[in-house]
Design an enzyme around this catalytic site. Structure first.
Site, short mmCIF file in Angstrom:
data_model
loop_
_atom_site.label_atom_id
_atom_site.label_comp_id
_atom_site.label_asym_id
_atom_site.label_seq_id
_atom_site.Cartn_x
_atom_site.Cartn_y
_atom_site.Cartn_z
N HIS A 126 0.84 -1.20 0.00
CA HIS A 126 0.00 0.00 0.00
C HIS A 126 0.88 1.25 0.00
CE1 HIS A 126 -2.73 -2.96 2.19
NE2 HIS A 126 -3.50 -2.57 1.18
N LEU A 151 3.06 -9.19 -0.83
CA LEU A 151 2.46 -8.64 0.39
C LEU A 151 0.95 -8.59 0.21
CD1 LEU A 151 4.83 -5.69 1.34
CD2 LEU A 151 4.88 -8.04 2.11
#
Ligand code: AMP
Length: 296
Positions: free
Chosen positions: A53, A200
């Site tokens: 992110h 991830l």
């Protein structure tokens, strides 16, 4: 000026981040930025933030005057109740990470703020849906394109950043933004991985130690499949080998293991010079569903 009362300012050592919880507060801030000619980048998330992110945030910071991050666990994009109930939530830590990354404002709407009573509209892309997660998670992609469209309008973003880890999502959002003439550039950011190659994902938090070790079979199988395709092996053979490796490692089931064109996600049976293709996989380890993809 009611929006002035709708946000909280979080002050840190290096930056000040505004926290917004309502559509009115967000549109007040966006109007102020737009009036002063500033550009806006948006990063949409479901929270439980990680370096993937934050790579989107970093790209947004480089291209725009202001960055808005959104955190919203969108109920409309969950096809399994169990997945929604167990979706990790870690808001305090998310806010710290966003602030440290230099985000100007974070929008944390409630479901009612996004879907008020009487809400009845879906944004559905009719291409690139009948495969991958579009085919295996009924309603998921429609839920994504609906909420993303709303957040693009609400944030007035000039640029919106999406991870290529969710490649089909990125392609569908690109399609919707173009088809609806939304004045936003959709930017795809390469997948961020752990040192051992695992992509991830917020869902990795739900893996126990053994499952985490087994999960690396996904990137390893994709990497060797890409190499085998380049060495001239047939897709049928490569596919069977990769599937075997992933299932042998402890995955209980694969939803798909596909080779597809980047341009339109159509299926590919062999590599062709000059054609960009990717391997795509989705599989279950316990009750956790992991996805990944790799350019070949
Ligand atoms: P999520 O919170 O999982 O909905 O993801 C929010 C955004 O972050 C989406 O655009 C994802 O594609 C992106 N993202 C998630 N994981 C990664 C990753 N490992 N690398 C790059 N982007 C990611």
């Amino acid at each position: 000026m009611a929006w002035l009362f709708g946000f909280i300012v979080i002050c840190g050592a290096y930056s000040t981040m505004i926290q917004l919880n309502s559509k009115q507060a967000l549109s007040g801030l966006v109007a102020q930025w737009k009036t002063s000619g500033k550009t806006i980048g948006v990063v949409m998330t479901m929270g439980a933030l990680h370096e993937g992110h934050l790579a989107l945030v970093e790209a947004a910071r480089k291209d725009n005057d202001h960055v808005v991050a959104t955190i919203f666990v969108n109920p409309k994009q969950f096809d399994r109740a169990e997945d929604l109930q167990n979706y990790p939530v870690d808001t305090a830590s998310d806010l710290e990470k966003l602030q440290a990354a230099g985000v100007d404002a974070v929008y944390l709407p409630t479901p009612e703020d996004i879907y008020p009573q009487g809400y009845a509209t879906k944004i559905v892309a009719t291409a690139m849906q009948d495969c991958l997660c579009g085919a295996t998670r009924p309603g998921h992609m429609d839920g994504v394109t609906t909420v993303v469209s709303k957040l693009l309008v609400r944030t007035g973003a000039d640029h919106a950043y999406f991870g290529q880890k969710d490649y089909q999502q990125f392609k569908l959002v690109e399609r919707v933004a173009a088809d609806l003439d939304l004045p936003v550039a959709i930017v795809g950011i390469p997948t961020v991985r752990e040192a051992d190659g695992l992509a991830l994902s917020s869902r990795n938090r739900r893996l126990d130690r053994e499952q985490r070790a087994q999960a690396v079979a996904i990137p390893e199988a994709l990497k060797s499949a890409a190499a085998a395709l380049h060495s001239g092996k047939s897709w049928d053979e490569v596919r069977a080998e990769a599937e075997g490796k992933i299932l042998d490692a402890g995955f209980s089931k694969l939803d798909y293991l596909d080779l597809r064109r980047e341009s339109d996600l159509s299926e590919v049976l062999e590599l062709k010079e000059g054609e960009a293709v990717r391997l795509f996989v989705a599989g279950f380890i316990g009750t956790v569903r992991l996805i990944d993809n790799l350019p070949v």
